[in-house]
Design a protein around this motif. Structure first.
Motif, PDB file in Angstrom:
ATOM      1  N   LEU A 281     -73.466  -0.106  95.588  1.00 22.59           N
ATOM      2  CA  LEU A 281     -72.814  -0.706  94.133  1.00 22.59           C
ATOM      3  C   LEU A 281     -71.516   0.174  93.503  1.00 22.59           C
ATOM      4  CD1 LEU A 281     -75.885  -0.676  92.130  1.00 22.59           C
ATOM      5  CD2 LEU A 281     -75.293  -2.506  92.693  1.00 22.59           C
ATOM      6  N   ALA A 282     -70.032  -0.061  94.112  1.00 21.25           N
ATOM      7  CA  ALA A 282     -69.314   0.330  93.841  1.00 21.25           C
ATOM      8  C   ALA A 282     -69.310   0.601  92.298  1.00 21.25           C
ATOM      9  CB  ALA A 282     -68.239  -0.585  93.341  1.00 21.25           C
ATOM     10  N   PRO A 283     -68.316   2.184  92.019  1.00 20.08           N
ATOM     11  CA  PRO A 283     -68.467   2.330  90.757  1.00 20.08           C
ATOM     12  C   PRO A 283     -68.283   1.454  89.597  1.00 20.08           C
ATOM     13  CG  PRO A 283     -67.985   4.226  92.694  1.00 20.08           C
ATOM     14  CD  PRO A 283     -68.102   2.778  93.016  1.00 20.08           C
ATOM     15  N   ASN A 284     -68.342   1.806  88.232  1.00 18.30           N
ATOM     16  CA  ASN A 284     -67.455   0.919  87.586  1.00 18.30           C
ATOM     17  C   ASN A 284     -67.367   1.970  86.419  1.00 18.30           C
ATOM     18  OD1 ASN A 284     -69.980   1.793  86.402  1.00 18.30           O
ATOM     19  ND2 ASN A 284     -70.822  -0.306  85.908  1.00 18.30           N
ATOM     20  N   LEU A 285     -66.656   3.077  86.301  1.00 18.39           N
ATOM     21  CA  LEU A 285     -66.512   3.955  85.353  1.00 18.39           C
ATOM     22  C   LEU A 285     -65.077   5.097  85.804  1.00 18.39           C
ATOM     23  CD1 LEU A 285     -67.064   5.033  82.829  1.00 18.39           C
ATOM     24  CD2 LEU A 285     -68.646   5.740  82.857  1.00 18.39           C
ATOM     25  N   ASP A 286     -64.481   4.918  85.938  1.00 17.81           N
ATOM     26  CA  ASP A 286     -64.359   5.796  85.843  1.00 17.81           C
ATOM     27  C   ASP A 286     -63.256   6.258  87.556  1.00 17.81           C
ATOM     28  OD1 ASP A 286     -62.047   8.019  85.080  1.00 17.81           O
ATOM     29  OD2 ASP A 286     -62.949   9.454  85.307  1.00 17.81           O
ATOM     30  N   GLY A 287     -64.199   4.935  88.193  1.00 25.90           N
ATOM     31  CA  GLY A 287     -64.153   5.443  89.913  1.00 25.90           C
ATOM     32  C   GLY A 287     -65.364   6.404  90.532  1.00 25.90           C
ATOM     33  N   VAL A 288     -65.968   7.127  89.745  1.00 27.70           N
ATOM     34  CA  VAL A 288     -67.030   7.647  90.383  1.00 27.70           C
ATOM     35  C   VAL A 288     -68.063   8.528  90.230  1.00 27.70           C
ATOM     36  CG1 VAL A 288     -65.084   9.590  90.694  1.00 27.70           C
ATOM     37  CG2 VAL A 288     -66.649   9.527  89.176  1.00 27.70           C
ATOM     38  N   THR A 289     -68.647   6.802  88.988  1.00 25.21           N
ATOM     39  CA  THR A 289     -69.889   6.627  88.736  1.00 25.21           C
ATOM     40  C   THR A 289     -70.232   4.749  88.122  1.00 25.21           C
ATOM     41  OG1 THR A 289     -69.906   8.501  86.768  1.00 25.21           O
ATOM     42  CG2 THR A 289     -70.783   7.153  86.168  1.00 25.21           C
ATOM     43  N   TYR A 290     -71.456   5.022  88.326  1.00 27.28           N
ATOM     44  CA  TYR A 290     -72.059   3.308  88.084  1.00 27.28           C
ATOM     45  C   TYR A 290     -73.080   4.046  86.822  1.00 27.28           C
ATOM     46  CZ  TYR A 290     -73.864  -0.706  88.520  1.00 27.28           C
ATOM     47  OH  TYR A 290     -74.195  -2.569  88.311  1.00 27.28           O
ATOM     48  N   ARG A 291     -71.844   2.957  86.121  1.00 28.40           N
ATOM     49  CA  ARG A 291     -73.163   3.250  84.560  1.00 28.40           C
ATOM     50  C   ARG A 291     -74.279   2.421  84.635  1.00 28.40           C
ATOM     51  NH1 ARG A 291     -70.330   2.602  78.107  1.00 28.40           N
ATOM     52  NH2 ARG A 291     -72.271   2.838  77.344  1.00 28.40           N
ATOM     53  N   VAL A 292     -74.934   2.580  83.538  1.00 26.43           N
ATOM     54  CA  VAL A 292     -75.863   1.154  83.250  1.00 26.43           C
ATOM     55  C   VAL A 292     -76.021   1.195  81.957  1.00 26.43           C
ATOM     56  CG1 VAL A 292     -78.670   0.225  83.623  1.00 26.43           C
ATOM     57  CG2 VAL A 292     -77.456   1.834  85.401  1.00 26.43           C
ATOM     58  N   THR A 293     -75.526   0.148  81.702  1.00 26.75           N
ATOM     59  CA  THR A 293     -75.773  -0.328  79.966  1.00 26.75           C
ATOM     60  C   THR A 293     -77.169  -1.034  79.082  1.00 26.75           C
ATOM     61  OG1 THR A 293     -74.223  -2.208  80.556  1.00 26.75           O
ATOM     62  CG2 THR A 293     -73.406  -0.120  79.414  1.00 26.75           C
ATOM     63  N   THR A 294     -78.026  -2.101  80.192  1.00 25.14           N
ATOM     64  CA  THR A 294     -78.720  -2.822  80.023  1.00 25.14           C
ATOM     65  C   THR A 294     -80.340  -2.245  79.814  1.00 25.14           C
ATOM     66  OG1 THR A 294     -77.088  -4.234  81.136  1.00 25.14           O
ATOM     67  CG2 THR A 294     -79.877  -5.609  80.696  1.00 25.14           C
ATOM     68  N   ARG A 295     -80.842  -2.461  78.394  1.00 21.82           N
ATOM     69  CA  ARG A 295     -82.778  -1.954  78.969  1.00 21.82           C
ATOM     70  C   ARG A 295     -82.514  -2.905  79.485  1.00 21.82           C
ATOM     71  NH1 ARG A 295     -84.958  -0.323  73.728  1.00 21.82           N
ATOM     72  NH2 ARG A 295     -86.937  -0.027  74.452  1.00 21.82           N
ATOM     73  N   GLY A 296     -83.828  -2.095  80.048  1.00 17.69           N
ATOM     74  CA  GLY A 296     -84.694  -2.646  81.412  1.00 17.69           C
ATOM     75  C   GLY A 296     -84.457  -3.085  82.055  1.00 17.69           C
ATOM     76  N   ALA A 297     -82.864  -2.415  82.311  1.00 13.27           N
ATOM     77  CA  ALA A 297     -82.091  -2.841  84.175  1.00 13.27           C
ATOM     78  C   ALA A 297     -83.054  -2.149  85.446  1.00 13.27           C
ATOM     79  CB  ALA A 297     -81.349  -2.276  84.287  1.00 13.27           C
ATOM     80  N   VAL A 298     -83.628  -3.128  86.747  1.00 14.28           N
ATOM     81  CA  VAL A 298     -84.076  -2.140  87.360  1.00 14.28           C
ATOM     82  C   VAL A 298     -83.458  -2.336  89.072  1.00 14.28           C
ATOM     83  CG1 VAL A 298     -85.311  -2.275  89.341  1.00 14.28           C
ATOM     84  CG2 VAL A 298     -86.459  -3.690  86.941  1.00 14.28           C
TER      85      VAL A 298
END
Length: 285
Positions: free
Chosen positions: A53-70
């Motif tokens: 999974l490629a970073p989606n935040l500032d090039g260094v972080t993968y951020r999860v924003t969806t409740r219940g995500a797996v």
């Protein structure tokens, strides 16, 4: 928290979560270790195929924003920032830090059978934190701190932590900092023997801490190996095994009169973390 993860959180914008299932998920974990946790029986199970999974935040972080995500069977070559409740991470590798705090709010998550930290090098930041989470079967490596407790309802079981340090660090296996209520730390292995700038494998000295259970762990290293002070409520330390003579100053630094302390012992182990002998009881002095 220091470093790039804090910077990323400060400039965060809402993002979607492509490629991951969304569902309410309970912890699904079967203990894989014959005795105490080791690197061989924690972390990503052998043979697991990982999807990057490629970073989606500032090039260094993968951020999860969806409740219940797996997140199942993923590799994140950086940090994981959880900003939604009821997130599940399993069978995955995160090379940086797993954090659930954003804009002064913590979110709930479960992490099982996963590896956290780089294979090479040492990150000062904690591997996993900081409130309302459950961890089981996790391998934490390449971090100065293993777990950070800065809130309520943390349960850590059947996990292995191998600590490192950078100059000026205060390495801990688990550390309370502005902690909350209801910490359970059960049947884990914490090895601090290779870290040089250290405090303790179990460092619980924050005066916000309420109700602590530390049971059946195998621990080694530290200035003092078990430090439990200033906490309130029900304090239980039972049936832990501490590797004899692995500390710098002493085995225990604790408010002994306030702790339900029993069944703790000094032991020797082999290189595979198997207990080879019992040296004797470990009193709380």
């Amino acid at each position: 928290m220091r470093g790039a993860l804090l910077l990323a959180a400060a400039v965060a914008v809402a993002v979607s979560l492509p490629g991951c299932a969304t569902a309410t998920s309970k912890m699904r974990h079967t203990f894989r270790c014959p005795a105490y946790p080791t690197p061989a029986c924690t972390g990503v199970p052998a043979g697991t195929k990982l999807t990057s999974l490629a970073p989606n935040l500032d090039g260094v972080t993968y951020r999860v924003t969806t409740r219940g995500a797996v997140l199942n069977g993923v590799h994140i070559a950086g940090n994981l920032l959880i900003t939604a409740d009821d997130v599940t991470v399993r069978n995955s590798q995160i090379d940086g830090t797993v954090l659930d705090e954003y804009s002064n709010k913590s979110y709930s998550f479960t992490i099982t059978d996963s590896t956290v930290g780089p294979a090479v090098g040492c990150l000062t930041d904690p591997g996993i934190g900081q409130a309302n989470f459950k961890a089981s079967g996790v391998l934490v490596r390449g971090h100065g701190d293993g777990f950070r407790d800065s809130g309520d309802n943390i349960t850590i079981r059947e996990s292995y932590v191998h600590l490192c340090s950078n100059p000026g660090d205060h390495s801990d296996g688990i550390q309370t900092y502005m902690a909350g209520r209801g910490l359970v730390f059960d049947h884990n292995t914490v090895d601090q023997r290779d870290a040089k700038d250290i405090t303790a494998p179990i460092f619980l000295v924050d005066d916000h801490t309420v109700d602590v259970t530390v049971t059946d762990n195998l621990i080694m290293g530290g200035t003092y190996s078990i430090q439990l002070k200033n906490a309130h409520g029900t304090l239980v330390v039972r049936n832990n095994k501490l590797v004899d003579r692995s500390w710098v100053y002493g085995p225990v630094d604790a408010d002994c009169g306030r702790i339900d302390w029993s069944g703790n012992t000094l032991v020797t182990i082999d290189r595979d973390y198997r207990v080879t002998s019992t040296v004797g009881p470990l009193p709380c002095d």
